[in-house]
Design a protein around this motif. Structure first.
Motif, PDB file in Angstrom:
ATOM      1  N   PHE A   1      38.363  28.061  34.704  1.00  0.00           N
ATOM      2  CA  PHE A   1      38.076  29.206  34.126  1.00  0.00           C
ATOM      3  C   PHE A   1      39.618  29.846  33.373  1.00  0.00           C
ATOM      4  CE2 PHE A   1      35.154  28.997  37.579  1.00  0.00           C
ATOM      5  CZ  PHE A   1      34.110  28.943  37.008  1.00  0.00           C
TER       6      PHE A   1
ATOM      7  N   ASN B   1      30.732  32.781  37.405  1.00  0.00           N
ATOM      8  CA  ASN B   1      31.635  31.766  37.643  1.00  0.00           C
ATOM      9  C   ASN B   1      31.042  30.869  38.942  1.00  0.00           C
ATOM     10  OD1 ASN B   1      33.323  32.836  36.070  1.00  0.00           O
ATOM     11  ND2 ASN B   1      34.886  33.358  37.695  1.00  0.00           N
ATOM     12  N   ASP B   2      30.400  31.552  39.804  1.00  0.00           N
ATOM     13  CA  ASP B   2      29.661  31.023  40.807  1.00  0.00           C
ATOM     14  C   ASP B   2      28.499  29.900  40.196  1.00  0.00           C
ATOM     15  OD1 ASP B   2      31.356  31.778  42.855  1.00  0.00           O
ATOM     16  OD2 ASP B   2      30.008  33.366  43.114  1.00  0.00           O
TER      17      ASP B   2
ATOM     18  N   SER C   1      35.419  33.564  32.115  1.00  0.00           N
ATOM     19  CA  SER C   1      35.314  33.904  33.369  1.00  0.00           C
ATOM     20  C   SER C   1      34.696  35.233  33.688  1.00  0.00           C
ATOM     21  CB  SER C   1      36.875  33.961  34.292  1.00  0.00           C
ATOM     22  OG  SER C   1      36.604  34.533  35.415  1.00  0.00           O
TER      23      SER C   1
ATOM     24  N   ARG D   1      33.238  37.610  36.969  1.00  0.00           N
ATOM     25  CA  ARG D   1      33.316  37.589  38.637  1.00  0.00           C
ATOM     26  C   ARG D   1      32.238  38.367  39.174  1.00  0.00           C
ATOM     27  NH1 ARG D   1      38.706  37.637  36.591  1.00  0.00           N
ATOM     28  NH2 ARG D   1      39.823  35.616  37.180  1.00  0.00           N
ATOM     29  N   HIS D   2      31.513  39.229  38.475  1.00  0.00           N
ATOM     30  CA  HIS D   2      30.478  40.404  38.732  1.00  0.00           C
ATOM     31  C   HIS D   2      29.325  39.442  39.202  1.00  0.00           C
ATOM     32  CE1 HIS D   2      33.548  43.051  38.086  1.00  0.00           C
ATOM     33  NE2 HIS D   2      33.668  42.846  36.687  1.00  0.00           N
ATOM     34  N   GLN D   3      28.545  39.954  40.024  1.00  0.00           N
ATOM     35  CA  GLN D   3      27.402  39.565  40.370  1.00  0.00           C
ATOM     36  C   GLN D   3      26.345  39.922  39.239  1.00  0.00           C
ATOM     37  OE1 GLN D   3      26.356  37.931  43.722  1.00  0.00           O
ATOM     38  NE2 GLN D   3      28.449  37.835  43.205  1.00  0.00           N
TER      39      GLN D   3
ATOM     40  N   LYS E   1      31.932  41.123  31.733  1.00  0.00           N
ATOM     41  CA  LYS E   1      32.701  42.340  32.351  1.00  0.00           C
ATOM     42  C   LYS E   1      31.783  43.024  33.308  1.00  0.00           C
ATOM     43  CE  LYS E   1      36.888  42.328  29.676  1.00  0.00           C
ATOM     44  NZ  LYS E   1      37.864  43.018  28.482  1.00  0.00           N
TER      45      LYS E   1
ATOM     46  N   SER F   1      41.925  32.508  31.330  1.00  0.00           N
ATOM     47  CA  SER F   1      41.983  34.099  31.315  1.00  0.00           C
ATOM     48  C   SER F   1      42.016  34.461  29.728  1.00  0.00           C
ATOM     49  CB  SER F   1      43.256  34.458  31.925  1.00  0.00           C
ATOM     50  OG  SER F   1      44.417  33.634  31.096  1.00  0.00           O
TER      51      SER F   1
ATOM     52  N   GLN G   1      24.310  36.058  41.717  1.00  0.00           N
ATOM     53  CA  GLN G   1      25.634  34.912  41.712  1.00  0.00           C
ATOM     54  C   GLN G   1      26.222  35.263  40.391  1.00  0.00           C
ATOM     55  OE1 GLN G   1      25.199  30.621  41.030  1.00  0.00           O
ATOM     56  NE2 GLN G   1      25.057  30.646  43.364  1.00  0.00           N
ATOM     57  N   SER G   2      27.490  35.255  40.515  1.00  0.00           N
ATOM     58  CA  SER G   2      28.652  35.505  39.341  1.00  0.00           C
ATOM     59  C   SER G   2      28.513  34.638  38.411  1.00  0.00           C
ATOM     60  CB  SER G   2      29.793  35.748  39.755  1.00  0.00           C
ATOM     61  OG  SER G   2      30.134  34.337  40.337  1.00  0.00           O
TER      62      SER G   2
END
Length: 296
Positions: A145, A128-129, A84, A86-88, A165, A147, A125-126
């Protein structure tokens, strides 16, 4: 010995130490941790060489020819859980990266100096996206995703774990304004649709068909052309034949009536059989007449 005139060196956006959420511009502070120092040292070697050098810092590279994109697609197709992030982050399609390199080669000329430029798609885009967009381009449902697991904590973080991260977004306004470069795939969804289309075309076409069937024939034809071998003469045109004379068919001859018969004749017997029957009938008639005469 010819002097090297220009160098375009591809580098990495994550060398910037930009605050979370801010777009990194050229000249922003760099990361100096152990993960990034080898790349910074390589950049410095080019920038201090005295050559006409452009260090092109780009986002994550993706596309139909990208090994990383193919590997991610295989994980998505296999329904494997993904790491995972999540940051752009900034991304760039491989075709846009190639166009940026060509633009810099054609516009910089032979000027001296060294600089760092950023190049990335307009919309970040992250990770994940990005994986979700890739799944949709492949016609699949969104991936899952994972953990952080116990094994991850036991073995320690890898560079990939640390990059996921972080979030780095590039500001590419300088290369657009000064050199006229523009990303063709400003939206990552468009770039991934083009990526999936390229894969489908590759699956539909077998390149070995060309090399196995046509390459030898093409090479032979080119060799024959180089030897000025005359092309084969076209086949002679067929001589015009005179029109066939129309022969009129004689009118059908009307069949004559069959000779009288002493007995019935089957409808399907030919003339020879009918004559045989008549002969035998006459012989029997003559024998009966002879017996009557002898008895009388």
């Amino acid at each position: 010995m010819q002097k090297l005139q220009k160098v375009i060196s591809i580098s990495f956006a994550y060398l910037y130490d930009a605050p979370q959420g801010d777009a990194a511009r050229e000249g922003a502070p760099d990361m100096h941790g152990s993960d990034y120092q080898p790349m910074l040292t390589a950049e410095a070697a080019w920038l201090e060489s005295g050559l006409n050098v452009t260090v092109l810092r780009v986002g994550y590279i993706y596309g139909g020819g990208s090994h990383a994109t193919r590997a991610l697609a295989q994980l998505v197709k296999g329904s494997r859980p993904l790491k995972s992030g999540r940051h752009q982050a900034s991304w760039i399609h491989e075709d846009d990266l190639a166009a940026a390199i060509v633009t810099l080669i054609e516009t910089k000329g032979n000027q001296s100096g060294a600089e760092i430029l950023n190049a990335a798609a307009d919309k970040p885009q992250s990770p994940n996206d990005f994986a979700i967009s890739l799944s949709h381009a492949l016609g699949l449902s969104a991936p899952g995703f994972a953990s952080e697991s116990l094994m991850t904590r036991l073995r320690g973080e890898t560079l990939r774990d640390r990059l996921l991260k972080r979030g780095i977004v590039l500001d590419s306004s300088k290369i657009r304004e000064e050199y006229g470069w523009q990303a063709r795939y400003a939206d990552i969804e468009q770039g991934l649709e083009a990526t999936a289309l390229a894969w489908r075309m590759q699956d539909a076409i077998n390149p070995a068909d060309f090399y196995d069937v046509y390459e030898d024939k093409a090479a032979a034809a080119i060799a024959a052309f180089k030897r000025d071998r005359a092309l084969p003469a076209p086949p002679p045109a067929a001589a015009e034949q005179p029109a066939a004379k129309v022969v009129e068919k004689p009118p059908p001859v009307k069949a004559s009536a069959p000779p009288p018969s002493d007995g019935p004749t089957p409808w399907n017997e030919d003339e020879a059989k009918r004559e045989e029957r008549r002969r035998k009938a006459l012989e029997r008639k003559a024998k009966r007449a002879a017996r009557r005469a002898a008895g009388g």
